[in-house]
Write a protein that holds these residues in place. Structure first.
Motif, PDB file in Angstrom:
ATOM      1  N   PRO A  87       9.144 -50.350   0.793  1.00  0.00           N
ATOM      2  CA  PRO A  87      10.454 -51.165   0.327  1.00  0.00           C
ATOM      3  C   PRO A  87      10.807 -52.122   1.129  1.00  0.00           C
ATOM      4  O   PRO A  87      11.623 -53.012   0.682  1.00  0.00           O
ATOM      5  CB  PRO A  87      11.371 -50.041   0.096  1.00  0.00           C
ATOM      6  CG  PRO A  87      10.551 -48.550  -0.049  1.00  0.00           C
ATOM      7  CD  PRO A  87       9.252 -48.959   0.794  1.00  0.00           C
ATOM      8  N   LYS A  88      10.676 -51.960   2.357  1.00  0.00           N
ATOM      9  CA  LYS A  88      11.144 -52.859   3.249  1.00  0.00           C
ATOM     10  C   LYS A  88      10.696 -54.266   3.079  1.00  0.00           C
ATOM     11  O   LYS A  88      11.239 -55.389   3.662  1.00  0.00           O
ATOM     12  CB  LYS A  88      10.967 -52.365   4.672  1.00  0.00           C
ATOM     13  CG  LYS A  88      11.722 -51.152   4.989  1.00  0.00           C
ATOM     14  CD  LYS A  88      13.279 -51.277   5.014  1.00  0.00           C
ATOM     15  CE  LYS A  88      13.843 -49.920   5.013  1.00  0.00           C
ATOM     16  NZ  LYS A  88      15.379 -50.095   4.906  1.00  0.00           N
ATOM     17  N   GLN A  89       9.359 -54.638   2.546  1.00  0.00           N
ATOM     18  CA  GLN A  89       8.766 -55.909   2.220  1.00  0.00           C
ATOM     19  C   GLN A  89       9.296 -56.254   1.182  1.00  0.00           C
ATOM     20  O   GLN A  89       9.083 -57.749   0.924  1.00  0.00           O
ATOM     21  CB  GLN A  89       7.396 -55.513   2.246  1.00  0.00           C
ATOM     22  CG  GLN A  89       6.686 -56.805   2.210  1.00  0.00           C
ATOM     23  CD  GLN A  89       6.352 -57.685   3.368  1.00  0.00           C
ATOM     24  OE1 GLN A  89       7.269 -57.559   4.140  1.00  0.00           O
ATOM     25  NE2 GLN A  89       5.507 -58.545   3.268  1.00  0.00           N
TER      26      GLN A  89
ATOM     27  N   ALA B 212      15.203 -56.914   0.618  1.00  0.00           N
ATOM     28  CA  ALA B 212      15.587 -55.220   0.909  1.00  0.00           C
ATOM     29  C   ALA B 212      15.831 -55.134   2.466  1.00  0.00           C
ATOM     30  O   ALA B 212      16.219 -54.130   2.900  1.00  0.00           O
ATOM     31  CB  ALA B 212      14.365 -54.552   0.655  1.00  0.00           C
ATOM     32  N   SER B 213      15.451 -56.263   3.339  1.00  0.00           N
ATOM     33  CA  SER B 213      15.684 -55.978   4.809  1.00  0.00           C
ATOM     34  C   SER B 213      15.447 -57.408   5.515  1.00  0.00           C
ATOM     35  O   SER B 213      15.121 -58.313   4.713  1.00  0.00           O
ATOM     36  CB  SER B 213      14.394 -55.061   5.373  1.00  0.00           C
ATOM     37  OG  SER B 213      13.018 -55.628   5.517  1.00  0.00           O
ATOM     38  N   ALA B 214      15.895 -57.194   6.702  1.00  0.00           N
ATOM     39  CA  ALA B 214      15.971 -58.555   7.476  1.00  0.00           C
ATOM     40  C   ALA B 214      14.504 -59.192   7.773  1.00  0.00           C
ATOM     41  O   ALA B 214      14.119 -60.311   7.740  1.00  0.00           O
ATOM     42  CB  ALA B 214      16.537 -58.489   8.589  1.00  0.00           C
TER      43      ALA B 214
ATOM     44  N   THR C 223      12.133 -46.517   9.535  1.00  0.00           N
ATOM     45  CA  THR C 223      11.855 -47.698   8.491  1.00  0.00           C
ATOM     46  C   THR C 223      13.044 -48.682   8.627  1.00  0.00           C
ATOM     47  O   THR C 223      12.770 -49.818   8.252  1.00  0.00           O
ATOM     48  CB  THR C 223      11.767 -47.260   7.132  1.00  0.00           C
ATOM     49  OG1 THR C 223      12.756 -46.168   6.813  1.00  0.00           O
ATOM     50  CG2 THR C 223      10.320 -46.326   7.030  1.00  0.00           C
ATOM     51  N   GLY C 224      14.194 -48.196   8.844  1.00  0.00           N
ATOM     52  CA  GLY C 224      15.426 -48.951   8.913  1.00  0.00           C
ATOM     53  C   GLY C 224      15.447 -49.909  10.221  1.00  0.00           C
ATOM     54  O   GLY C 224      15.333 -51.240  10.003  1.00  0.00           O
ATOM     55  N   ASP C 225      14.802 -49.465  11.487  1.00  0.00           N
ATOM     56  CA  ASP C 225      14.481 -50.401  12.622  1.00  0.00           C
ATOM     57  C   ASP C 225      13.172 -51.343  12.358  1.00  0.00           C
ATOM     58  O   ASP C 225      13.236 -52.322  12.929  1.00  0.00           O
ATOM     59  CB  ASP C 225      14.006 -49.508  13.757  1.00  0.00           C
ATOM     60  CG  ASP C 225      15.395 -48.739  14.414  1.00  0.00           C
ATOM     61  OD1 ASP C 225      16.437 -48.977  13.934  1.00  0.00           O
ATOM     62  OD2 ASP C 225      15.294 -48.003  15.461  1.00  0.00           O
ATOM     63  N   LEU C 226      12.117 -50.962  11.505  1.00  0.00           N
ATOM     64  CA  LEU C 226      11.215 -51.763  11.183  1.00  0.00           C
ATOM     65  C   LEU C 226      11.920 -53.069  10.369  1.00  0.00           C
ATOM     66  O   LEU C 226      11.386 -54.138  10.702  1.00  0.00           O
ATOM     67  CB  LEU C 226      10.014 -51.043  10.384  1.00  0.00           C
ATOM     68  CG  LEU C 226       9.044 -51.879   9.817  1.00  0.00           C
ATOM     69  CD1 LEU C 226       7.953 -52.369  10.954  1.00  0.00           C
ATOM     70  CD2 LEU C 226       8.323 -51.456   8.829  1.00  0.00           C
ATOM     71  N   GLY C 227      12.759 -52.576   9.404  1.00  0.00           N
ATOM     72  CA  GLY C 227      13.171 -53.750   8.387  1.00  0.00           C
ATOM     73  C   GLY C 227      14.106 -54.634   9.168  1.00  0.00           C
ATOM     74  O   GLY C 227      14.325 -55.797   9.073  1.00  0.00           O
TER      75      GLY C 227
ATOM     76  N   ALA D 271      12.050 -58.460   5.442  1.00  0.00           N
ATOM     77  CA  ALA D 271      11.097 -58.630   4.146  1.00  0.00           C
ATOM     78  C   ALA D 271      10.276 -59.975   4.071  1.00  0.00           C
ATOM     79  O   ALA D 271      10.763 -60.947   4.477  1.00  0.00           O
ATOM     80  CB  ALA D 271      12.291 -58.609   2.913  1.00  0.00           C
ATOM     81  N   GLY D 272       9.202 -59.886   4.088  1.00  0.00           N
ATOM     82  CA  GLY D 272       8.090 -60.991   3.906  1.00  0.00           C
ATOM     83  C   GLY D 272       7.454 -61.098   5.155  1.00  0.00           C
ATOM     84  O   GLY D 272       6.608 -61.984   5.233  1.00  0.00           O
ATOM     85  N   ASN D 273       8.032 -60.501   6.247  1.00  0.00           N
ATOM     86  CA  ASN D 273       7.277 -60.439   7.462  1.00  0.00           C
ATOM     87  C   ASN D 273       6.307 -59.236   7.878  1.00  0.00           C
ATOM     88  O   ASN D 273       5.753 -59.160   8.829  1.00  0.00           O
ATOM     89  CB  ASN D 273       8.220 -60.561   8.631  1.00  0.00           C
ATOM     90  CG  ASN D 273       8.914 -61.731   8.484  1.00  0.00           C
ATOM     91  OD1 ASN D 273       8.580 -62.747   7.884  1.00  0.00           O
ATOM     92  ND2 ASN D 273      10.342 -61.723   8.951  1.00  0.00           N
ATOM     93  N   LEU D 274       6.222 -58.430   6.978  1.00  0.00           N
ATOM     94  CA  LEU D 274       5.760 -56.996   7.043  1.00  0.00           C
ATOM     95  C   LEU D 274       4.213 -57.021   6.798  1.00  0.00           C
ATOM     96  O   LEU D 274       3.670 -57.553   5.892  1.00  0.00           O
ATOM     97  CB  LEU D 274       6.307 -55.719   6.658  1.00  0.00           C
ATOM     98  CG  LEU D 274       7.658 -55.875   7.313  1.00  0.00           C
ATOM     99  CD1 LEU D 274       8.329 -54.611   6.481  1.00  0.00           C
ATOM    100  CD2 LEU D 274       7.877 -55.871   8.681  1.00  0.00           C
ATOM    101  N   ALA D 275       3.204 -56.160   7.391  1.00  0.00           N
ATOM    102  CA  ALA D 275       2.027 -55.886   7.059  1.00  0.00           C
ATOM    103  C   ALA D 275       1.652 -54.149   7.201  1.00  0.00           C
ATOM    104  O   ALA D 275       2.249 -53.707   7.980  1.00  0.00           O
ATOM    105  CB  ALA D 275       1.150 -56.776   7.535  1.00  0.00           C
ATOM    106  N   TRP D 276       0.232 -54.040   7.019  1.00  0.00           N
ATOM    107  CA  TRP D 276      -0.083 -52.761   7.225  1.00  0.00           C
ATOM    108  C   TRP D 276      -1.438 -52.526   7.640  1.00  0.00           C
ATOM    109  O   TRP D 276      -2.200 -53.578   7.182  1.00  0.00           O
ATOM    110  CB  TRP D 276       0.036 -52.035   5.741  1.00  0.00           C
ATOM    111  CG  TRP D 276       1.453 -51.640   5.031  1.00  0.00           C
ATOM    112  CD1 TRP D 276       1.964 -50.488   5.545  1.00  0.00           C
ATOM    113  CD2 TRP D 276       2.274 -52.529   4.565  1.00  0.00           C
ATOM    114  NE1 TRP D 276       3.328 -50.473   4.941  1.00  0.00           N
ATOM    115  CE2 TRP D 276       3.455 -51.733   4.439  1.00  0.00           C
ATOM    116  CE3 TRP D 276       2.122 -53.690   4.210  1.00  0.00           C
ATOM    117  CZ2 TRP D 276       4.651 -52.200   3.851  1.00  0.00           C
ATOM    118  CZ3 TRP D 276       3.282 -54.383   3.567  1.00  0.00           C
ATOM    119  CH2 TRP D 276       4.423 -53.620   3.472  1.00  0.00           C
TER     120      TRP D 276
END
Length: 458
Positions: free
Chosen positions: A309-311, A315-317, A289-293, A319-324
């Protein structure tokens, strides 16, 4: 927070802990007390009593901690909550339960641990409590808890029996499904369609990998732990039509060396080599998850509540760019998904069982869970809570809701229940590493299957 979100990853094995494999139930002198509760249900019936609960720090626990005073106001029962770091938690719990001291009335546990703690009679069967209207409020609505979670915390401890039989040894409290999180910004920029099949998933992960840019296609766990097997691996393994064991009466035969299992395992390990992190054999969920973030991993196949949490903003670089999305379906369209659930259980040696049940009932009930969900409580176990307060939090989590609704009816523990689970599943993870290092997949899985068949039938 991150370490807690993937609690399943760091749970220690119970080798040499004296865990029995007997027929279950409570020992003499620790009789189930549900039948002694009569009359009308009353939250105040035990006003003035106190109970002790044992927990490990976790977002589920943290979300409920501020609400404990509300339980005391409701019932008049004081609660002492003792916290033990996750690295030591199960060792302490195992020792306490084996000693039958009843020092803690309620404890936090994962469903797989029922297969260890239940047979020796260390856990209270909660089914009689649920079914007694004098002990359980008519507003509790046990059926509101997702079926896959209810059945995953029930077993009769008999070889060959499926989950969903026997006693209700714990009540699900929070859970996670195992699906794919991905970098939506990158996918949208490239016009990438989400892959429907595992072969297409592999191809996409390879296409996304660029070692010169320190970017790779997909992260999933690879360390020598049972927790390497249970998230993405077991989910896709099951979708592809493979099984861990088959049963003939009370005799198990390991099946992780079947043709389907070998074919899938080869593909999974090859995927780790070609499109996974270069240090895959040390990867657990925090690295994935760290590498995803941070933008190094384009996809992660793991627990939704670990990637969630990465979204969150800041919280991460990424954040706002992720989806599922659910991940690839099996050849027959299967979206079978393995789960992890933290649950609440009652110590069979407790001297305050009715008070303990009132606490479990409150903590897993609709009102408390709705309030906890408003803070940090991801994936509530109740359909009404998910459809209510939790849905309102998902606007900034593209695909999360659609993914959850796609897989929830097929989400359950996909493993065959057996008392040697931790030992044999760690052995399975070691076999994956051996194949990664060059061992022949068929030969190594034949060796694993032979050893595991012997172990679980002993």
């Amino acid at each position: 927070m991150l370490a807690a979100m993937g609690g399943a990853a760091t749970v220690p094995m119970l080798y040499g802990c004296g865990v029995g494999t007997g027929g279950g139930g409570n020992d003499a002198g620790s009789a189930n007390g549900a039948g002694e509760v009569t009359g009308s249900f009353d939250w105040k019936a035990l006003k003035g009593q106190s109970i002790k609960i044992l927990q490990t720090p976790h977002p589920y626990q943290q979300a409920f901690q501020p609400l404990l005073k509300e339980f005391t106001e409701l019932t008049g029962i004081e609660v002492q909550a003792d916290l033990v770091a996750e690295a030591d938690y199960f060792t302490k719990l195992n020792t306490e339960l084996a000693g039958k001291t009843g020092a803690h009335d309620v404890f936090m546990t994962g469903a797989y641990f029922i297969w260890q703690y239940g047979p020796p009679g260390w856990m209270e069967d909660l089914k009689p409590w649920i079914e007694n209207s004098a002990a359980t409020s008519d507003e509790y609505d046990f059926e509101d808890i997702y079926e896959g979670l209810r059945t995953s915390t029930r077993w009769d401890f008999e070889k060959g029996s499926e989950l969903g039989t026997g006693g209700q040894w714990a009540i699900p409290w929070g859970f996670e499904t195992n699906v794919v999180a991905y970098n939506k910004k990158e996918f949208d920029a490239r016009g990438i369609a989400l892959p429907d099949t595992f072969d297409d998933f592999i191809q996409l992960a390879n296409d996304l990998t660029d070692r010169s840019q320190n970017r790779y296609g997909v992260a999933f766990r690879g360390s020598k732990s049972w927790a390497t097997i249970h998230p993405g691996f077991m989910t896709q393994f099951t979708r592809e039509g493979a099984k861990d064991y088959t049963a003939d009466g009370k005799t198990y035969t390991a099946a992780m060396n079947s043709d389907k299992a070998v074919d899938f395992t080869k593909k999974w390990v090859d995927l780790a080599k070609s499109a996974g992190p270069t240090s895959w054999t040390t990867y657990d969920y925090p690295q994935c998850t760290g590498d995803l973030g941070n933008g190094n991993a384009m996809m992660v196949y793991d627990a939704d509540s670990a990637t969630y949490p990465k979204q969150k903003a800041g919280a991460s670089a990424q954040a706002g760019n992720l989806a599922w999305y659910p991940g690839p379906a099996g050849p027959d369209g299967s979206y079978a998904t393995n789960l992890w659930t933290w649950s609440l259980a009652m110590n069979a040696a407790s001297k305050k069982k009715q008070a303990a049940w009132l606490f479990i009932q409150w903590a897993t009930g609709k009102e408390a869970m709705n309030k906890a969900t408003a803070s940090t409580f991801a994936d509530p176990v109740r359909a009404s809570v998910f459809d209510g307060s939790f849905k309102q939090t998902l606007g900034d989590f593209p695909g999360y809701l659609e993914t959850f609704e796609k897989v929830i009816d097929s989400t359950k523990i996909q493993f065959t229940p057996q008392t040697k689970f931790f030992e044999t599943t760690e052995d399975w993870a070691v076999a994956l590493q051996d194949i990664y290092s060059g061992a022949d997949a068929k030969s190594r899985l034949d060796e694993l299957a032979k050893a595991n068949t012997t172990k679980i039938n002993a």
